[in-house]
Design an enzyme around this catalytic site. Structure first.
Site, PDB file in Angstrom:
ATOM      1  N   HIS A 224     140.645  94.003 100.175  1.00  0.00           N
ATOM      2  CA  HIS A 224     139.464  94.656  99.574  1.00  0.00           C
ATOM      3  C   HIS A 224     139.776  96.087  99.138  1.00  0.00           C
ATOM      4  O   HIS A 224     139.054  96.636  98.316  1.00  0.00           O
ATOM      5  CB  HIS A 224     138.321  94.710 100.581  1.00  0.00           C
ATOM      6  CG  HIS A 224     137.360  93.558 100.499  1.00  0.00           C
ATOM      7  ND1 HIS A 224     136.869  93.065  99.317  1.00  0.00           N
ATOM      8  CD2 HIS A 224     136.745  92.828 101.475  1.00  0.00           C
ATOM      9  CE1 HIS A 224     136.013  92.075  99.562  1.00  0.00           C
ATOM     10  NE2 HIS A 224     135.927  91.901 100.863  1.00  0.00           N
TER      11      HIS A 224
ATOM     12  N   GLU B 165     140.226  91.849 104.545  1.00  0.00           N
ATOM     13  CA  GLU B 165     139.682  93.221 104.558  1.00  0.00           C
ATOM     14  C   GLU B 165     140.674  94.181 103.928  1.00  0.00           C
ATOM     15  O   GLU B 165     140.290  95.092 103.193  1.00  0.00           O
ATOM     16  CB  GLU B 165     139.340  93.665 105.988  1.00  0.00           C
ATOM     17  CG  GLU B 165     138.382  92.745 106.742  1.00  0.00           C
ATOM     18  CD  GLU B 165     137.141  92.354 105.972  1.00  0.00           C
ATOM     19  OE1 GLU B 165     136.662  93.144 105.142  1.00  0.00           O
ATOM     20  OE2 GLU B 165     136.644  91.222 106.180  1.00  0.00           O
TER      21      GLU B 165
ATOM     22  N   ASN C 128     135.412  98.982 105.125  1.00  0.00           N
ATOM     23  CA  ASN C 128     135.205 100.410 104.885  1.00  0.00           C
ATOM     24  C   ASN C 128     136.515 101.096 104.512  1.00  0.00           C
ATOM     25  O   ASN C 128     137.558 100.829 105.109  1.00  0.00           O
ATOM     26  CB  ASN C 128     134.659 101.082 106.144  1.00  0.00           C
ATOM     27  CG  ASN C 128     133.595 100.256 106.806  1.00  0.00           C
ATOM     28  OD1 ASN C 128     132.563 100.014 106.227  1.00  0.00           O
ATOM     29  ND2 ASN C 128     133.872  99.783 108.018  1.00  0.00           N
TER      30      ASN C 128
ATOM     31  N   ALA D 180     133.908  91.086 109.713  1.00  0.00           N
ATOM     32  CA  ALA D 180     134.612  92.365 109.616  1.00  0.00           C
ATOM     33  C   ALA D 180     134.103  93.092 108.381  1.00  0.00           C
ATOM     34  O   ALA D 180     133.356  92.522 107.586  1.00  0.00           O
ATOM     35  CB  ALA D 180     136.119  92.137 109.489  1.00  0.00           C
ATOM     36  N   MET D 181     134.531  94.355 108.235  1.00  0.00           N
ATOM     37  CA  MET D 181     134.031  95.162 107.119  1.00  0.00           C
ATOM     38  C   MET D 181     135.127  96.080 106.597  1.00  0.00           C
ATOM     39  O   MET D 181     135.815  96.743 107.362  1.00  0.00           O
ATOM     40  CB  MET D 181     132.816  95.957 107.607  1.00  0.00           C
ATOM     41  CG  MET D 181     132.220  96.876 106.576  1.00  0.00           C
ATOM     42  SD  MET D 181     131.593  95.938 105.142  1.00  0.00           S
ATOM     43  CE  MET D 181     131.861  97.132 103.851  1.00  0.00           C
TER      44      MET D 181
END
Ligand code: BAL
Ligand code: ZN
Length: 873
Positions: A301, A298, A265, A262-263
């Protein structure tokens, strides 16, 4: 390829204040208009040329302050666009043409199942437009996305939507604005025909946040769990770290083709479908837990990574180590802390220790790299998290929180270094962490060797502890590190003893954390009427290998008496390792330690102990861990010895296993409580062991469970047990039925592939070749590649390490094939070959030959080049 060094770091010559993007998305490509408001960085000297990164771009237009630049006014150097002369402040307009539909690397903007999506970390933004693509350049982004309205009704980017409308030719647009300056690696865009799920979250200060998940319509029923996990994460981060969410919207998108899990953004997290979508029918308990952890990771973050980001990619562990530590604390709070610790340490000791002892070993803050995507490693993530955990334990809960508050406050909106993190912890706590910083600089797993002696006449027990750190590529003669070493002592009745450090002390604590700072350390404990049994490195207080000459008697004793749950489990693992190792190369009928059988019998009958811990304790050490512990590993011999122990235990404990299975049958609805998960885990372990010895009664139980399960944990548990049994007919029947039932669900098909590819019974090389020909297999989908090729080479060790070398040659072939389309995934697949020096000569030579074969491929990517050349060095 070029090597990039941390010591060469220079602040950026130019900064970007504002980025205005417009994406025109078409079926045959995308046009990207970018306008950058830039200025010279006052912290670096003037006169430097402007250098922008670029990768696989077609430049259509370039203008400086409104004046088009003609060829000659700039240089296109392939991976860089250089404009020799620019004023101190200027606006640069760039138009590029890219082809997302042909982007198989899945970096930058690409298409997955008909939707557009992005992956920009680490250096993907340069595949979209020319840009100073480095994390210390932070800018405000405004992004307009234009596309056909019927094919792409949903158009997303970071921040808040500020404008939308229709255009000619059935097209439409949405404009997004992100008020928080961010590095380009956090940019994201999604366009597709997606279903939207909405929820809300009220923050601690009373702001209402809109939560949205976007998935393909077929996944409509698989969103609820991730949405709930998101809300739990948001609440937890407020309560435990005082971190409130900052934008008005938080979005999650699921895509099938994704290199990573996953990321994070900003405001628009993009997930690999397998790490976010779940339903009772299609996801196992392990998948639910993984999803909860990744959603949390995520989300966390947003502060540890986005609000405070990395100055350069050498600092990757700044955000990853800290965020893994945070998600691990979260998971421990949501379930059983001991079980979570066992799971984390199992991964660390099996895979990270192996990495730290191999040719790719690197400190958690590396000093150099060729290709940064090769450094999204277990060392950066998991060892990085262990290092933060040690700081947490050295400072204690309260001072650690003070340190993290100071870190976030001091560096909000900045791109910083791991040293800044440690300094904040020092400043908030008053502790000196200068020696501790060596954990960031030195690679390799420290070895802590413990010896002891007991002076009966004085009642004094002495521990002598020596630390050493093995050489790693480019690093020798390492300095001793600051190691927190938690210990306790037990008397022969199993009671914990006070740890009195001198003859006067009477009621010392029952556990102490020794802070090892010298190569050798000696400590005495007083007032002990008998020789105690030491319980060392409790809760795995540091990522080190402990050596101590435990007797089997001591291990059995710790297994049932150690008040530290982690060390109870660990004692069982050490005992099982010792028993398996003693059978290496022994005849099939060699005796298996009867005390191991009795210890397992005791566990199976123990209904007082936390059943989740019992389930963990019943699992034998994996083949991969046994390989990691060997010097010259002979995998087939390890496999045989482990099988011998497992079969012996299963035969000897057959009745207890059947009873355990029956006792743990569920009555009532499916639940995801720790207790229910432990029950499923226990009954599936029992089933697996029984089918390993081809027990007829278990065959019937497995058939029934397979047909009637109301959840994937049980259905897959039965399938796996059947696949690993000798009942070939039933195995094939179950595999066919499973596929037929779930053939429309790519995530379940991935499970179906991996159950076969990781089984020595169903996953021999000819069967693997067949799986690659299966209509559901797709080379362009990283999950499918991982579930067949990755599972075979990483989990089916006996088949992969076939003495004829065919497994190695097969892997080399697949790596070469993938290198042309997706180098990131290809480089990851090389991993099982990189540790060739660790295996017995017959295997090691053939593994080296396979690496050489990859090395000799023409036009090798930078990703694979780095891994292969470092492995062969
Ligand atoms: N930043 C890459 C994905 C992750 O670690 O969250
Ligand atoms: Zn992360």
């Amino acid at each position: 390829p070029q090597t990039i060094y941390l010591s060469d770091y220079k602040a950026p010559a130019f900064l970007v204040d504002q980025v205005d993007l417009c994406f025109e998305l078409f079926e045959d490509g995308a046009r990207v208009h970018s306008t950058l408001s830039m200025r010279q960085n006052p912290e670096s000297g003037s006169g430097a040329p402007l250098e922008l990164h670029g990768d696989s771009l077609k430049l259509e237009f370039l203008a400086l302050n409104g004046t088009p630049l003609l060829a000659g006014a700039y240089q296109d150097e392939g991976d860089k666009l250089v404009i020799p002369e620019v004023p101190a402040e200027f606006e640069l307009a760039v138009v590029t043409w890219i082809e997302p539909q042909n982007n198989t690397r899945l970096e930058g903007l690409y298409k997955s199942s008909g939707m557009f999506c992005t992956q920009c970390e680490a250096e993907g933004f340069r595949c979209i437009t020319y840009y100073p693509d480095r994390p210390d350049v932070m800018a405000r982004f405004r992004t307009r996305v234009e596309a056909d309205k019927s094919a792409y009704p949903v158009l997303l980017s970071n921040g808040n939507p500020v404008e939308q409308g229709d255009l000619d030719n059935g097209r439409h647009f949405v404009t997004w604005e992100d008020p928080f300056p961010k590095p380009a690696y956090l940019f994201a865009l999604v366009a597709g025909d997606l279903l939207e799920k909405r929820d809300t979250f009220s923050t601690c200060s009373g702001r209402n946040i809109e939560l949205r998940m976007y998935v393909e319509p077929r996944n409509s029923e698989k969103c609820e769990y991730a949405m709930d996990a998101l809300k739990r994460s948001m609440r937890w981060d407020e309560e435990v770290y005082g971190r409130e969410y900052d934008l008005d919207i938080f979005m999650i998108v699921a895509v099938d083709d994704f290199n990573m899990g996953a990321m994070e953004n900003k405001g628009l997290n993009i997930f690999n479908s397998s790490c976010v979508l779940a339903s009772q029918d299609t996801a196992t308990d392990a998948a639910f837990q993984r999803i909860e952890a990744i959603v949390a990771h995520e989300y966390f973050h947003n502060w540890s990574g986005n609000r405070v980001t990395c100055r350069d990619w050498f600092q990757l562990s700044l955000k990853e180590g800290f965020t893994v530590f945070r998600d691990s604390q979260f998971s421990a709070d949501m379930g059983s802390p001991t079980v979570k610790r066992i799971e984390d340490v199992t991964l660390l000791r099996t895979a990270q220790f192996a990495e730290d002892a191999g040719p790719m070993a690197h400190p958690i803050r590396p000093a150099s790299y060729m290709e940064i995507t090769n450094f999204y490693t277990l060392t950066i993530y998991e060892k990085g998290a262990e290092v933060v955990r040690m700081i947490h334990n050295l400072l204690g809960e309260e001072l650690f929180r003070k340190g993290s508050d100071l870190y976030f406050e001091r560096h909000d909106g900045q791109a910083v270094t791991t040293d800044d993190f440690v300094r904040a912890m020092e400043d908030a706590s008053g502790r000196d962490l200068s020696q501790f910083r060596l954990w960031y600089e030195q690679a390799g797993t420290p070895v802590v060797a413990v010896t002891d002696d007991y002076d009966e006449s004085r009642g004094v027990y002495r521990l002598t502890i020596r630390q050493s750190i093995p050489n790693t590529p480019g690093q020798t003669d390492k300095k001793p590190q600051h190691i927190p070493f938690a210990i306790g002592l037990l008397n022969s009745a199993g009671d914990p003893l006070p740890l009195n450090l001198n003859a006067e002390e009477r009621n010392g604590p029952l556990e102490r954390v020794l802070e090892l700072t010298e190569t050798e350390h000696s400590v005495e404990f007083h007032g002990l009427p008998e020789r105690p049994v030491p319980s060392l490195l409790r809760d795995f207080s540091a990522p080190v290998r402990v050596q101590y000459p435990w007797t089997r008697e001591q291990l059995l004793f710790l297994m049932s008496h150690d008040p530290d749950g982690f060390n109870r489990w660990d004692a069982g693992q050490r005992l099982a390792v010792d028993v398996i190792q003693s059978l290496l190369g022994a005849p099939d009928d060699a005796a298996v330690e009867p005390r191991l059988v009795e210890a397992y019998r005791h566990l199976l009958n123990d209904i007082e102990l936390d059943q989740a811990l019992v389930a963990k304790m019943l699992l034998l050490p994996s083949e991969a861990y046994l390989v990691e512990l060997s010097d010259q590993a002979d995998v087939p011999a390890i496999h045989d010895a482990r099988e011998q122990v497992m079969k012996h235990l299963a035969h000897a404990l057959r009745d207890e296993l059947v009873a355990c299975y029956q006792r743990n049958l569920d009555q009532g609805d499916y639940q995801l409580s720790s207790e229910a998960i432990a029950r499923r885990s226990l009954r599936n372990i029992a089933l697996a062991w029984l089918l390993h010895i081809d027990d007829e009664q278990a065959l019937a139980l497995a058939g029934e469970q397979f047909d009637n399960a109301d959840n994937m944990t049980d259905r897959l548990g039965a399938l796996r047990a059947l696949v690993n049994s000798g009942f070939e007919h039933e195995r094939n029947q179950a595999l066919a039925a499973f596929y037929q039932r779930f053939s429309e669900d790519p995530q379940v098909v991935e499970l179906w592939f991996s159950v076969q590819a990781s089984s020595d019974r169903a996953g021999q090389l000819p069967q693997i070749q067949q799986l690659l020909q299966h209509p559901a297999f797709d080379w362009k989908n990283p999950n499918k590649v991982r579930s067949v090729v990755g599972a075979f080479a990483g989990q089916n060790l006996a088949a992969f390490h076939s003495p004829d070398g065919s497994g190695y040659q097969f892997l080399a072939e697949q790596v070469c094939r993938l290198d042309d389309s997706n180098p990131q995934i290809a480089a990851r697949l090389v991993s099982p070959l990189t540790r060739w020096k660790k295996f017995a000569p017959h295997y090691c030579e053939q593994m080296k030959a396979a690496l050489e074969r990859i090395r000799d491929k023409s036009e090798l990517s930078r990703d694979v080049y780095e891994v292969v050349h470092k492995s062969l060095a």
